[in-house]
Design a protein around this motif. Structure first.
Motif, PDB file in Angstrom:
ATOM      1  N   SER A  92      18.418  -4.721   4.949  1.00  0.00           N
ATOM      2  CA  SER A  92      18.253  -4.349   3.541  1.00  0.00           C
ATOM      3  C   SER A  92      19.381  -3.395   3.167  1.00  0.00           C
ATOM      4  O   SER A  92      19.542  -2.353   3.810  1.00  0.00           O
ATOM      5  N   ALA A 136      18.039   0.170   2.310  1.00  0.00           N
ATOM      6  CA  ALA A 136      17.535   0.864   3.491  1.00  0.00           C
ATOM      7  C   ALA A 136      18.675   1.261   4.420  1.00  0.00           C
ATOM      8  O   ALA A 136      18.639   2.324   5.053  1.00  0.00           O
ATOM      9  N   SER A 142      12.588  -4.397   8.745  1.00  0.00           N
ATOM     10  CA  SER A 142      11.189  -4.432   8.314  1.00  0.00           C
ATOM     11  C   SER A 142      10.378  -5.161   9.377  1.00  0.00           C
ATOM     12  O   SER A 142      10.683  -6.305   9.727  1.00  0.00           O
ATOM     13  N   SER A 155       6.768  -5.412   9.328  1.00  0.00           N
ATOM     14  CA  SER A 155       5.372  -5.424   8.871  1.00  0.00           C
ATOM     15  C   SER A 155       4.662  -6.746   9.150  1.00  0.00           C
ATOM     16  O   SER A 155       3.431  -6.810   9.096  1.00  0.00           O
ATOM     17  N   SER A 156       5.416  -7.803   9.464  1.00  0.00           N
ATOM     18  CA  SER A 156       4.803  -9.130   9.630  1.00  0.00           C
ATOM     19  C   SER A 156       3.869  -9.177  10.828  1.00  0.00           C
ATOM     20  O   SER A 156       4.140  -8.611  11.885  1.00  0.00           O
ATOM     21  N   SER A 209      11.804   1.014  11.400  1.00  0.00           N
ATOM     22  CA  SER A 209      11.189   0.076  10.461  1.00  0.00           C
ATOM     23  C   SER A 209      10.856   0.817   9.178  1.00  0.00           C
ATOM     24  O   SER A 209      10.100   1.788   9.201  1.00  0.00           O
ATOM     25  N   TYR A 210      11.420   0.358   8.060  1.00  0.00           N
ATOM     26  CA  TYR A 210      11.155   1.023   6.782  1.00  0.00           C
ATOM     27  C   TYR A 210       9.836   0.572   6.169  1.00  0.00           C
ATOM     28  O   TYR A 210       9.359   1.163   5.198  1.00  0.00           O
ATOM     29  N   THR A 211       9.239  -0.484   6.714  1.00  0.00           N
ATOM     30  CA  THR A 211       7.844  -0.799   6.408  1.00  0.00           C
ATOM     31  C   THR A 211       7.010  -0.361   7.616  1.00  0.00           C
ATOM     32  O   THR A 211       7.538  -0.200   8.718  1.00  0.00           O
ATOM     33  N   LEU A 212       5.717  -0.152   7.402  1.00  0.00           N
ATOM     34  CA  LEU A 212       4.872   0.226   8.531  1.00  0.00           C
ATOM     35  C   LEU A 212       4.840  -0.915   9.536  1.00  0.00           C
ATOM     36  O   LEU A 212       4.469  -2.047   9.180  1.00  0.00           O
ATOM     37  N   PRO A 213       5.233  -0.670  10.772  1.00  0.00           N
ATOM     38  CA  PRO A 213       5.286  -1.763  11.750  1.00  0.00           C
ATOM     39  C   PRO A 213       3.894  -2.253  12.133  1.00  0.00           C
ATOM     40  O   PRO A 213       2.967  -1.455  12.311  1.00  0.00           O
ATOM     41  N   SER A 214       3.759  -3.547  12.235  1.00  0.00           N
ATOM     42  CA  SER A 214       2.472  -4.134  12.631  1.00  0.00           C
ATOM     43  C   SER A 214       2.295  -3.983  14.137  1.00  0.00           C
ATOM     44  O   SER A 214       3.260  -3.803  14.886  1.00  0.00           O
ATOM     45  N   SER A 218       9.077   4.918  12.694  1.00  0.00           N
ATOM     46  CA  SER A 218       8.869   4.647  11.273  1.00  0.00           C
ATOM     47  C   SER A 218       9.156   5.843  10.377  1.00  0.00           C
ATOM     48  O   SER A 218       8.942   5.764   9.168  1.00  0.00           O
TER      49      SER A 218
END
Length: 708
Positions: free
Chosen positions: A323, A326, A399, A401-402, A428-433, A449
């Motif tokens: 991104s 990001a 990212s 999050s998936s 990871s700029y989204t919360l990692p799954s 994160s």
């Protein structure tokens, strides 16, 4: 042939048998949890519950007393009322129990008569040789051996929640707060960071943080150490362990609490800790290369990077992102920590262009775009940069999050991480799954994160790689015997102080104390114009408060008038003060103003300080402390560590200051402070003027304070 030497605490952390004095069937309470967690974590040794109220607990024979067991016991865990703990420990010592952990509270942390009970425990340990952790402790957890000698819920085994493990290297945790120690473990476990051992030290009646630190330093299973401390009691053991860690390059991350007035009050009542002055702690941490972190998640992030990365060779970072925004954010964050994000060479950029879409950017930050993630461009770019000599570390911005798709294939990424030549850090700029965390953990990747924590961790990794341990300084044994006669007053005047310093070999300006005006002309003739004249009295520590300084005096008439004015002003403002006279000094040449000082810390002893600013030191607070004594080399490093260090190094065309002479003075004063630690509480030289190279320094004012 190398002979392995066992550490005295090996059988404490790896006991073959454990007795729980005060064990219970109630698994909702601490005595019951202790037994339950030992069994859930599959302790392989013998467990002996001790409680006269039960014939058995959970299928184990429960003994009415310790003596009824009739077998050797390596470790006793004591969870009974405080008033009967000492008797139980006497039984332990008599029966040859090697170690004890006192979970019970109600000792020095409560004050009053409870302090005496803790003192009796300390005396028993010293008299009998049994080693005791606590009281008021939360125990320990040895993850490798599966020994959960604690009631912390963080060690509970939940079959439906498989353990996430991403690192081969392990952290060890020593904490003076059980809650925080196990919280560090809890957060590290969530990231997949493996543990060796976490220990809660409690009130440290016998075993202290220093001795536990020493165990972690020599423990081959511990690669990174985290400390949470309020105050150090076993100072010599702590300092010895700190030096060992620095010598072998084992990282120590430390959090010191009790820095504020409120924090100090809480520290004193929380675990009966005598928290020392925090600048002294920071000075000790700096000397031994400890990584200071005042945030729990930041400390764990630093540990994550240290356990997954080789040390970097420099501070150049490549930011690889999916991104654009990001990636810029990531580059800003590491740049704010003083790390470089250099533009890559045309050759490297050309290679990256062949791996990413045309609308990506290969410059740095390297925006490979989301499309290149699943075409293999992301991994190939990481591999290319890992081999490149143009950067020293890689920050992967992604990212995660998936819950269904992974940006990497484990069989391909795992060998890259295993063979990495430089740090490769994943943010990871989204919360990692959980899917992404566990998938990347198989390749040895810890996903972080928090960008601020990531950037600090990368900075600290560079700092750790660059750290060099200062060689120990041998304290000079010789102290001039007649120095003591100059310490008759609690606070010395400037003249008294300079006389003492001069006798100790410190170079000072040619100054004359004029006790009677009739001697003024002769004094002025010897010193020469222009002059500074200063009132002298042990009762007037701050001369500015009585208008006690006159400068730029150029004639005999001005000198006579200045003398009269100084005496009159002192008598008016401090009529009870005993006046020694007026100090006649030459006007010093211009130079960079610094302050050099020493003081006694109640925990670590003499400290030496240097700062820029002279009279404005308190305003800027640009100061560096180290334990005294220091070498001239370490003193130079102190000067270089100041925010205002450029002022000494030719800032804006000014001549370079005589830093080597200033460093020699700092080292000399630090030696004096160490020599006189039994008699002198403080030494302050302020200001010291550092002149251009070759012209030395001038000590303008000085103050020595006798130890009370």
């Amino acid at each position: 042939m190398t002979v392995s030497v066992r550490h005295p605490l090996d059988s404490f952390f790896n006991p073959a048998s454990i007795a729980i004095i005060g064990a219970s069937r109630d698994t909702h309470k601490i005595p019951g949890l202790l037994l339950a967690f030992l069994r859930k974590n599959q302790f392989s040794g013998a467990i002996y519950p001790v409680n006269p109220n039960y014939p058995d607990i959970d299928g184990l024979t429960c003994y009415p007393s310790l003596g009824a067991i009739g077998e050797p016991i390596d470790l006793a865990i004591v969870i009974i009322p405080a008033r009967v703990v000492l008797g139980a420990l006497e039984d332990c010592a008599r029966l040859g129990v090697k170690h004890a952990i006192i979970i019970s509270s109600g000792f020095a942390e409560e004050g009053g008569d409870s302090i005496a009970m803790q003192d009796q425990i300390a005396a028993l340990a010293k008299r009998t040789g049994i080693r005791i952790s606590g009281p008021n402790a939360e125990g320990y957890y040895n993850q490798i051996a599966g020994i959960a000698a604690t009631f912390s819920p963080t060690v509970d085994v939940k079959p439906d929640q498989p353990l996430l493990v991403a690192t081969k290297k392990r952290i060890g945790i020593v904490a003076q707060s059980g809650g925080i120690g196990f919280a560090i473990y809890n957060r590290a476990k969530a990231l997949g960071i493996a543990l060796s051992t976490v220990i809660s030290t409690g009130n440290e009646s016998d075993l202290g943080a220093g001795e536990f630190l020493d165990y972690m330093v020599q423990d081959p299973a511990t690669d990174v150490i985290l400390l949470f401390i309020e105050g150090i009691r076993d100072v010599d053991k702590f300092l010895s362990a700190a030096r060992k860690a620095a010598e072998i390059g084992k990282p120590v991350i430390v959090t010191k609490v009790g820095r504020s007035g409120a924090g100090e009050r809480a520290a004193a009542s929380h675990t009966a800790s005598m928290a020392g002055w925090t600048a002294a702690y920071d000075a000790v941490f700096a000397r031994y290369g400890f990584i200071v972190s005042n945030d729990l998640d930041e400390a764990v992030s630093i540990a994550a990077v240290l356990t997954t990365s080789p040390l970097p060779k420099g501070e150049r970072v490549a930011v690889v992102t999916v991104s654009g925004g990001a990636g810029i954010w990531g580059a800003d964050a590491v740049s704010a920590q003083g790390l470089q994000v250099p533009e890559l060479s045309e050759g490297v950029q050309a290679t990256i262009r062949g791996l990413i879409p045309s609308y990506g950017s290969p410059r740095n930050p390297i925006d490979i775009t989301a499309q290149a993630v699943h075409s293999g461009g992301l991994q190939k770019t990481i591999e290319l940069l890992d081999k490149s000599d143009e950067v020293d570390a890689i920050l992967v911005v992604i990212s995660l999050s998936s819950e269904t798709r992974m940006p990497f294939k484990t069989p391909e990424l795992k060998p890259v991480i295993a063979a990495q030549r430089k740090p490769i850090v994943f943010w990871s700029y989204t919360l990692p799954s959980n899917f992404a965390r566990s998938g990347l953990a198989e390749s040895g990747v810890v996903v972080l994160s928090g960008l601020a924590h990531v950037s600090v961790a990368m900075r600290r990794l560079v700092d750790h790689a660059r750290f060099e341990l200062a060689q120990p300084v041998v304290e000079a044994a010789h102290v001039p015997a007649d120095l003591a006669k100059h310490l008759t007053a609690r606070t010395l005047s400037e003249h008294d102080s300079k006389t003492l310093l001069q006798m100790a070999g410190v170079a000072l300006p040619n100054e004359i104390l004029v006790a009677d005006k009739t001697a003024l002309v002769a004094a002025v003739s010897k010193v020469g114009f222009p002059l500074v004249m200063k009132i002298q009295s042990r009762d007037i520590p701050h001369k500015s408060e009585v208008s006690g300084v006159k400068i730029n005096i150029a004639t005999n008439e001005e000198a006579a008038a200045a003398y009269d004015a100084l005496i009159a002003s002192a008598q008016m403002h401090r009529p009870q003060a005993v006046l020694q006279g007026v100090l006649v000094s030459p006007m010093a040449k211009k130079g960079v103003e610094i302050i050099v000082g020493t003081l006694l810390d109640r925990t670590f002893g003499p400290m030496v300080m240097v700062g820029l600013g002279g009279v404005t030191t308190e305003l800027f607070k640009d100061v560096v402390y180290r334990p005294a004594p220091v070498s001239a080399h370490e003193a130079s490093e102190m000067l270089n560590g100041l925010e205002g260090a450029p002022l000494l190094n030719g800032f804006r065309g000014a001549p370079h200051a005589d830093v080597s002479v200033a460093a020699a003075l700092i080292a000399q004063i630090s030696q004096l402070a160490a020599q006189l630690k039994g008699e002198v509480a403080e030494i302050e030289l302020n200001p010291v003027l550092v002149h251009p190279v070759g012209e030395g320094v001038t000590i303008v004012d000085a103050l020595v304070v006798r130890k009370a």
